[in-house]
Design a protein around this motif. Sequence first.
Motif, PDB file in Angstrom:
ATOM      1  N   HIS A  51       1.288  -1.189   0.068  1.00 23.15           N
ATOM      2  CA  HIS A  51      -0.528   0.035   0.040  1.00 23.15           C
ATOM      3  C   HIS A  51       0.534   1.127  -0.113  1.00 23.15           C
ATOM      4  N   GLN A  54       2.090   3.011  -4.012  1.00 23.56           N
ATOM      5  CA  GLN A  54       1.381   1.977  -5.067  1.00 23.56           C
ATOM      6  C   GLN A  54       2.003   2.017  -6.931  1.00 23.56           C
ATOM      7  N   ASP A 269       0.321  -6.224   7.208  1.00 25.13           N
ATOM      8  CA  ASP A 269      -0.544  -7.121   7.300  1.00 25.13           C
ATOM      9  C   ASP A 269      -1.081  -7.597   6.277  1.00 25.13           C
ATOM     10  N   ARG A 271      -3.090  -6.721   3.293  1.00 28.19           N
ATOM     11  CA  ARG A 271      -3.270  -6.087   1.963  1.00 28.19           C
ATOM     12  C   ARG A 271      -2.029  -5.290   2.621  1.00 28.19           C
TER      13      ARG A 271
END
Length: 359
Positions: A51, A54, A269, A271
């Motif tokens: 994240h 990107q 995490d 994601r």
Amino acid sequence: MIEFDVFISYNRIHRPEYYQRSLFAERLDEAKLADRLGYGCVWVPEHHLIHFMQAPSASLLAMQIGLNVDCKVGQMVNLLNYRHPLITAGEVAFLDNALEGRLELGVGRGAYEYEFERLGIPFAEAQPRFLEALEVLEKIWNSESAAITHKGRYFDIDEAYVWPRPYQKPHPRLWYAAMSGPSVKMAASKGYHVANWPFLRPMSAVKDIADTFHEAREQAGGVRGEQQLAIMRSAFAAETAAEARRHTGEALTNHRINQRLHHFTQNADPRGVVSPEPIDNEPDEATIYQNMLMGTPEECLAKVEEYEALGVDRLLLHFDFGPDHEAVLESMRVFAEGVIEPYRRSRHKQLAPAASPAS
């Protein structure tokens, strides 16, 4: 004389739910402003599955920006480990043609083990695999009239010729992203332009890199100013020191995430969101303010002159390290008008021929 570029990182330092607008629309706005303000080149990165940054394709990002600006566009970097060099050669050549020779090509091995693990590539092989991919690319681009054959540890190529050919001959200007002294020395000794990112380390670290680069360049017969050294540095210029200091916390958050990824302790995490937990020996506000290109225009100009004294040829200014979009745009404007313009006026005045004495 130093050239000033913008490095667009596509950084997101807050949780995903914090952001309401398109990352790519905002960064395109920043690239367009950089072009209008006279920055020399807009650079884009490549990273995957996180994240924080990107930027899944340096080629697609460079194409998007390049079709909307008139300045040069650079990849910093094209990660050679993540695709076959025959594919990379074709993509780079196509991009160079689409931008009609405005492409600058930075190459690197990749820094985040997190990415390598999920792409099924052993991180221990990153450097030798990268060097072999770079060797193949140079074979392709320096063999205009014949196919190439390569028998290596990672790539086995039999009689391959890549179309299209680059717009620039034999290829776009090539930058080697080197983080350590030994890497800088090796790259400079082979004639590459070198790009280095000292993060939030002090100017003494930049001096070590610059000294290493220039010593290796000179020993190899490279010409100062023709074989170039670029330093990437986070930057924030504001009309007051107080306004600039408001953004040191964002710089620290960015630093925490970046260093965790570099040191393989990212605690991401599922994601790919990395928590900006404190790290050992992290810099305080005063150190961040001093080591970044941060401050009033006068303070930033004084810092630029330190880089000039070290023989740095280009500064890749990283404005989007965490501030909101509007703050990034304003900082870019203040830096261009309050730092770059007076710097250029001063240097052009110094280079101008002396007036003839009155007869």
